[in-house]
Design a protein around this motif. Structure first.
Motif, PDB file in Angstrom:
ATOM      1  N   TYR A  60     -15.641  -1.905  -6.159  1.00 34.15           N
ATOM      2  CA  TYR A  60     -14.251  -1.896  -6.631  1.00 34.15           C
ATOM      3  C   TYR A  60     -14.071  -2.319  -8.072  1.00 34.15           C
ATOM      4  N   ALA A 119      -9.902   5.936  -3.681  1.00 30.65           N
ATOM      5  CA  ALA A 119      -9.236   7.206  -3.384  1.00 30.65           C
ATOM      6  C   ALA A 119      -8.399   7.685  -4.567  1.00 30.65           C
ATOM      7  N   HIS A 132      -8.513   1.017  -1.411  1.00 25.68           N
ATOM      8  CA  HIS A 132      -7.870   2.324  -1.595  1.00 25.68           C
ATOM      9  C   HIS A 132      -7.939   2.817  -3.040  1.00 25.68           C
ATOM     10  N   ILE A 134       0.876   4.126  -2.908  1.00 23.28           N
ATOM     11  CA  ILE A 134       0.638   5.553  -2.651  1.00 23.28           C
ATOM     12  C   ILE A 134       1.792   6.378  -3.205  1.00 23.28           C
ATOM     13  N   ARG A 149      -5.666  -5.909   0.030  1.00 26.70           N
ATOM     14  CA  ARG A 149      -5.357  -4.740   0.882  1.00 26.70           C
ATOM     15  C   ARG A 149      -5.444  -3.454   0.076  1.00 26.70           C
ATOM     16  N   LEU A 150      -5.043  -3.504  -1.161  1.00 24.41           N
ATOM     17  CA  LEU A 150      -5.012  -2.323  -2.020  1.00 24.41           C
ATOM     18  C   LEU A 150      -6.392  -1.926  -2.545  1.00 24.41           C
ATOM     19  N   LEU A 179       0.825  -1.198   0.000  1.00 24.31           N
ATOM     20  CA  LEU A 179       0.000   0.000   0.000  1.00 24.31           C
ATOM     21  C   LEU A 179       0.865   1.257   0.000  1.00 24.31           C
TER      22      LEU A 179
END
Length: 163
Positions: free
Chosen positions: A119, A96, A93, A67, A89-90, A63
């Motif tokens: 997603y 965003a 996000h 980012i 996990r990603l 992650l």
């Protein structure tokens, strides 16, 4: 995409750790094709390059790498991620990153989360899901695999044992 005439793709995979062999195959295979495309003049004159990072198949560094790729390295998209724990996990996000129109292309991962709302709009899957693969076997979607000395010796439909 940077102004340098290069299209950058962000990649975070376990170059070290349990997914090392998959990570290297994904990277080398992708680079072989991108080198071919670049030798032909790229895409409308722009080269393709991968900004690859090692996350050692650990979700938190994956992650953090993602980012960094999206905020500091100006990648066009995320590409060739591998593994269930890092991809799942990603995925939350990715929403965003949608303000920058960044999506994940071709993760080497089969779980369902990236294939469902909300997603699925941010992930372009190349590989079938677990559900799709087992349903393709016929029967009730549950299969068994017999492995001996690291080699698959039989694959069967679980429903055969229920009769």
């Amino acid at each position: 995409m940077a102004d340098s005439g290069t299209i950058f793709l962000g990649m975070s995979v376990g170059f070290f750790g349990s997914t090392q062999s998959i990570a290297m195959v994904l990277y080398r295979g992708s680079m072989a094709y991108f080198n071919y495309v670049n030798a032909q003049g790229g895409i409308k004159g722009q080269r393709i390059a991968i900004r690859a990072r090692n996350d050692s198949y650990d979700p938190d560094p994956a992650l953090a790498s993602t980012i960094a790729c999206t905020r500091n390295e100006y990648v066009l998209c995320l590409f060739d991620y591998a593994g269930i724990s890092t991809v799942t996990r990603l995925v939350p996000h990715l929403k965003a990153f949608s303000q920058d129109q960044i999506c994940l292309f071709f993760p080497f991962s089969r779980p369902q989360p990236q294939r469902k709302l909300p997603y699925m709009h941010y992930v372009y899957n190349l590989r079938a899901s677990h559900h799709q693969e087992t349903n393709h076997q016929g029967g009730d979607g549950v299969v068994f695999v017999t492995v001996r000395d690291g080699h698959v010796i039989s694959v069967g439909d679980w429903s055969a044992f229920e009769q």
